[in-house]
Scaffold this active site. Sequence first.
Site, mmCIF file in Angstrom:
data_model
loop_
_atom_site.group_PDB
_atom_site.id
_atom_site.type_symbol
_atom_site.label_atom_id
_atom_site.label_comp_id
_atom_site.label_asym_id
_atom_site.label_seq_id
_atom_site.Cartn_x
_atom_site.Cartn_y
_atom_site.Cartn_z
ATOM 1 N N ASP A 61 -6.205 -1.770 -4.099
ATOM 2 C CA ASP A 61 -5.732 -0.686 -3.254
ATOM 3 C C ASP A 61 -4.681 -1.284 -2.304
ATOM 4 O OD1 ASP A 61 -5.874 1.779 -1.668
ATOM 5 O OD2 ASP A 61 -6.943 0.540 -0.209
ATOM 6 N N ASP A 104 -3.263 0.453 1.252
ATOM 7 C CA ASP A 104 -3.478 0.654 2.682
ATOM 8 C C ASP A 104 -4.855 0.176 3.104
ATOM 9 O OD1 ASP A 104 -1.032 2.022 3.461
ATOM 10 O OD2 ASP A 104 -1.740 3.681 2.230
HETATM 11 P P1 TMP Z 1 -4.590 3.842 -0.101
HETATM 12 O O1 TMP Z 1 -5.152 4.427 -1.365
HETATM 13 O O2 TMP Z 1 -3.405 2.945 -0.384
HETATM 14 O O3 TMP Z 1 -5.594 3.175 0.763
HETATM 15 O O4 TMP Z 1 -3.957 5.079 0.757
HETATM 16 C C1 TMP Z 1 -4.696 6.101 1.312
HETATM 17 C C2 TMP Z 1 -4.766 6.065 2.809
HETATM 18 O O5 TMP Z 1 -3.732 6.854 3.399
HETATM 19 C C3 TMP Z 1 -6.076 6.709 3.259
HETATM 20 O O6 TMP Z 1 -6.884 5.770 3.924
HETATM 21 C C4 TMP Z 1 -5.652 7.806 4.219
HETATM 22 C C5 TMP Z 1 -4.229 7.480 4.558
HETATM 23 N N1 TMP Z 1 -3.402 8.673 4.904
HETATM 24 C C6 TMP Z 1 -2.735 8.672 6.128
HETATM 25 O O7 TMP Z 1 -2.846 7.714 6.898
HETATM 26 N N2 TMP Z 1 -1.954 9.753 6.450
HETATM 27 C C7 TMP Z 1 -1.802 10.834 5.631
HETATM 28 O O8 TMP Z 1 -1.067 11.786 5.966
HETATM 29 C C8 TMP Z 1 -2.493 10.828 4.382
HETATM 30 C C9 TMP Z 1 -2.361 11.988 3.455
HETATM 31 C C10 TMP Z 1 -3.267 9.712 4.050
HETATM 32 MG MG MG Z 2 -7.091 2.020 1.379
#
Ligand code: TMP
Ligand code: MG
Length: 289
Positions: A41, A43
């Site tokens: 993953d 974030d």
């Molecule tokens: P990931 O799959 O790379 O971890 O990304 C998803 C992350 O993005 C999740 O933890 C929630 C975050 N997110 C935001 O911070 N702001 C937003 O507007 C959205 C839709 C998701």
């Molecule tokens: Mg994540």
Amino acid sequence: MSAQIPELSNPSVCMKDPQRVQDILHSMVKAGSNTLQVISDFDMTLTRFSHNGKRCPTCHNILDNSKVISADCKQQLDHLLHTYYPIEIDSSRSVEEKLPLMVEWWTKAHDLLVEQKIRKDLLAEAVSESEVMLREGFQLFFDHLHEHSIPLLIFSAGIGDILEEVIRQAGVFHSNVNVFSNYMDFDESGVLRAFKGELIHIYNKREGALLNTGHFQELRTRPNVLLMGDSLGDLSMADGVQDMENILKIGFLNDKVEERKRSYLDSYDIVLIKDETLEVPNAVLIQDC
Ligand code: TMP
Ligand code: MG
């Protein structure tokens, strides 16, 4: 053999079944690095959750906090974040209950971003001016995988264009890296008009994996997987892997630790609690080669 990984004794490391971890590591080392693929993953897994007590941004937050968004839109996106992020990490709600709400969050956020007519040529600046940070040890992680020709799939419900820019600016977007994510669709003048393809949110990574059978088909000689995530939704990122032999799952537990520790220990082989580094994944990889 894997008892020789001293990092597994770090205070951030929790394991429900350490012997199982040893056994998986033993099998993976025996099979060799040419049978390994890494699926991670992005974030809050490859990037830091916090730095000096301050939260670090996700791909979406990089845009939310940048000049490419109007003050009014930023306010609306912040409101969405404060509404839906507590739901994302709420261990008292089931995935079935959370899933439609997560689709709602992503859909509303992407609609707002599209309304902003974001210019492609401003994304690099939004990233360089942001406070995003890859986890400590990222250089070793990316370089080691590249040097040993181990494929790294970054599977993200964030924004592909932003994610690529983060790793490009960090100098680690090597040729062994593939990305599955939400990519922006720009018109001929370079203005955002939509997002491409099927939406990836935190709870449909399984569907995302199954849509990309070609990728996993190419990697069918690599039946051993190191999976890294920070959400329980990340556990299905390897569902497209063909003829899987061993999988070692490393989970970062960044927030709401006490409430979520049990479920993380039940699902991830190694749980890293409030660990902002890639020290443990790096130690696992290095002993694997
Ligand atoms: P990931 O799959 O790379 O971890 O990304 C998803 C992350 O993005 C999740 O933890 C929630 C975050 N997110 C935001 O911070 N702001 C937003 O507007 C959205 C839709 C998701
Ligand atoms: Mg994540």
